[in-house]
Motif scaffolding. Sequence first.
Motif, short mmCIF file in Angstrom:
data_model
loop_
_atom_site.label_atom_id
_atom_site.label_comp_id
_atom_site.label_asym_id
_atom_site.label_seq_id
_atom_site.Cartn_x
_atom_site.Cartn_y
_atom_site.Cartn_z
N ASN A 38 50.24 15.31 7.29
CA ASN A 38 49.58 14.18 6.62
C ASN A 38 49.68 12.92 7.49
OD1 ASN A 38 48.12 13.03 4.47
ND2 ASN A 38 49.98 12.22 3.54
N ASN A 39 49.36 13.10 8.78
CA ASN A 39 49.52 12.04 9.77
C ASN A 39 48.16 11.40 10.05
OD1 ASN A 39 49.74 10.62 12.30
ND2 ASN A 39 51.66 11.71 12.65
N ARG A 40 47.99 10.19 9.52
CA ARG A 40 46.69 9.52 9.66
C ARG A 40 46.43 9.08 11.10
NH1 ARG A 40 43.89 5.43 5.38
NH2 ARG A 40 41.92 5.17 6.52
N GLU A 41 47.49 8.74 11.83
CA GLU A 41 47.33 8.30 13.22
C GLU A 41 46.71 9.41 14.07
OE1 GLU A 41 50.06 6.65 16.95
OE2 GLU A 41 50.96 7.01 14.99
N ILE A 42 47.21 10.64 13.89
CA ILE A 42 46.65 11.76 14.64
C ILE A 42 45.24 12.07 14.16
CG2 ILE A 42 46.89 14.24 15.08
CD1 ILE A 42 49.87 13.91 15.17
N ALA A 43 45.01 11.94 12.85
CA ALA A 43 43.66 12.17 12.31
C ALA A 43 42.66 11.19 12.92
CB ALA A 43 43.68 12.03 10.79
N GLU A 44 43.06 9.94 13.08
CA GLU A 44 42.17 8.93 13.67
C GLU A 44 41.84 9.29 15.12
OE1 GLU A 44 40.61 6.54 12.34
OE2 GLU A 44 41.59 6.30 10.40
N GLU A 45 42.81 9.87 15.82
CA GLU A 45 42.58 10.25 17.22
C GLU A 45 41.50 11.33 17.31
OE1 GLU A 45 42.97 9.46 21.07
OE2 GLU A 45 44.25 8.50 19.56
N VAL A 46 41.42 12.19 16.31
CA VAL A 46 40.38 13.22 16.29
C VAL A 46 39.00 12.57 16.26
CG1 VAL A 46 39.38 15.14 14.98
CG2 VAL A 46 41.86 14.92 15.18
N PHE A 47 38.86 11.51 15.47
CA PHE A 47 37.56 10.84 15.37
C PHE A 47 37.25 10.05 16.65
CE2 PHE A 47 38.32 11.91 11.02
CZ PHE A 47 37.05 12.12 10.50
N ILE A 48 38.27 9.54 17.31
CA ILE A 48 38.05 8.87 18.60
C ILE A 48 37.56 9.89 19.63
CG2 ILE A 48 39.20 7.71 20.53
CD1 ILE A 48 41.08 6.43 18.47
N LEU A 49 38.17 11.08 19.61
CA LEU A 49 37.75 12.14 20.52
C LEU A 49 36.32 12.59 20.22
CD1 LEU A 49 41.04 14.23 20.65
CD2 LEU A 49 39.89 13.26 22.63
N GLN A 50 35.95 12.57 18.95
CA GLN A 50 34.59 12.97 18.58
C GLN A 50 33.56 12.04 19.22
OE1 GLN A 50 33.41 15.59 17.24
NE2 GLN A 50 31.28 14.90 17.16
N GLU A 51 33.87 10.76 19.28
CA GLU A 51 32.96 9.82 19.93
C GLU A 51 32.78 10.18 21.40
OE1 GLU A 51 34.50 5.92 19.34
OE2 GLU A 51 34.28 5.96 17.15
N ARG A 52 33.90 10.55 22.04
CA ARG A 52 33.83 10.95 23.44
C ARG A 52 33.03 12.25 23.59
NH1 ARG A 52 32.82 9.94 28.41
NH2 ARG A 52 33.90 11.26 29.92
N MET A 53 33.21 13.17 22.64
CA MET A 53 32.46 14.43 22.67
C MET A 53 30.96 14.18 22.65
SD MET A 53 34.11 17.43 22.74
CE MET A 53 33.09 18.55 21.80
N GLU A 54 30.54 13.25 21.81
CA GLU A 54 29.12 12.95 21.70
C GLU A 54 28.59 12.33 22.99
OE1 GLU A 54 28.80 10.59 18.20
OE2 GLU A 54 29.21 12.27 16.83
N GLU A 55 29.41 11.46 23.59
CA GLU A 55 29.00 10.84 24.86
C GLU A 55 28.82 11.90 25.95
OE1 GLU A 55 31.98 8.04 25.88
OE2 GLU A 55 31.53 6.64 24.25
N ILE A 56 29.83 12.78 26.07
CA ILE A 56 29.76 13.81 27.11
C ILE A 56 28.61 14.77 26.83
CG2 ILE A 56 31.04 15.58 28.38
CD1 ILE A 56 33.61 14.43 27.16
#
Length: 204
Positions: A38-56
């Motif tokens: 139940n770690n929100r900090e790690i969950a937020e990192e997933v969404f940051i990575l998703q932005e990078r995924m879309e860029e790539i």
Amino acid sequence: MADISDGIENESLEEMILEIKDTSELMVDLAYSSLLYNNREIAEEVFILQERMEEIGDEIQRSAIQEVLNDRDAYKALQIIKMVHSVQEISYAATKIAGVVRFELPTHPVVQLSLRESEVIITSAVVDENSDLADTTLGAIKLATNTGMRIIAIKRGRKYFYGPDMHSSIKAGDLLFASGPEDGEEYFKDLAEGKEHLTPKDLQ
């Protein structure tokens, strides 16, 4: 099955294909860990990575189209675009998992029980400037030996380094992603934050 990146002459395109694969794998690991603890900090990192995924993903598809214009190899470009779509589907699934934590959605007790059967966790920590981990390499500090935690990725600014080896450098401000036994997490975090220090024996 042959690697889709085989035969690609554009080195940057091959690098992007490898990055999108590695990014999706990290997203899945982080998503499950965010749900498990139940770690929100790690969950937020997933969404940051998703932005990078879309860029790539967008850049890879543009490069694939350019390959068609240059080589008239439509089949290769189509395979690359299909691969990008498949990997992005995996990353979207990871955001749905992390979204349970990010948006505080209820989870079924059976899900929590099944996740907790895993003996390996994924965690993260930012390297403090006073940490023994700063300005050194993974090989020099023998992190896996001393903490039981293995670094699976390093985030420096907006750039991610996947599968680091003993020669990989660690700098103050780096965000380290590590996997290992739960009982090694606290010591790993304390080392990164400068609350614990390595002894000369640890470095031998």
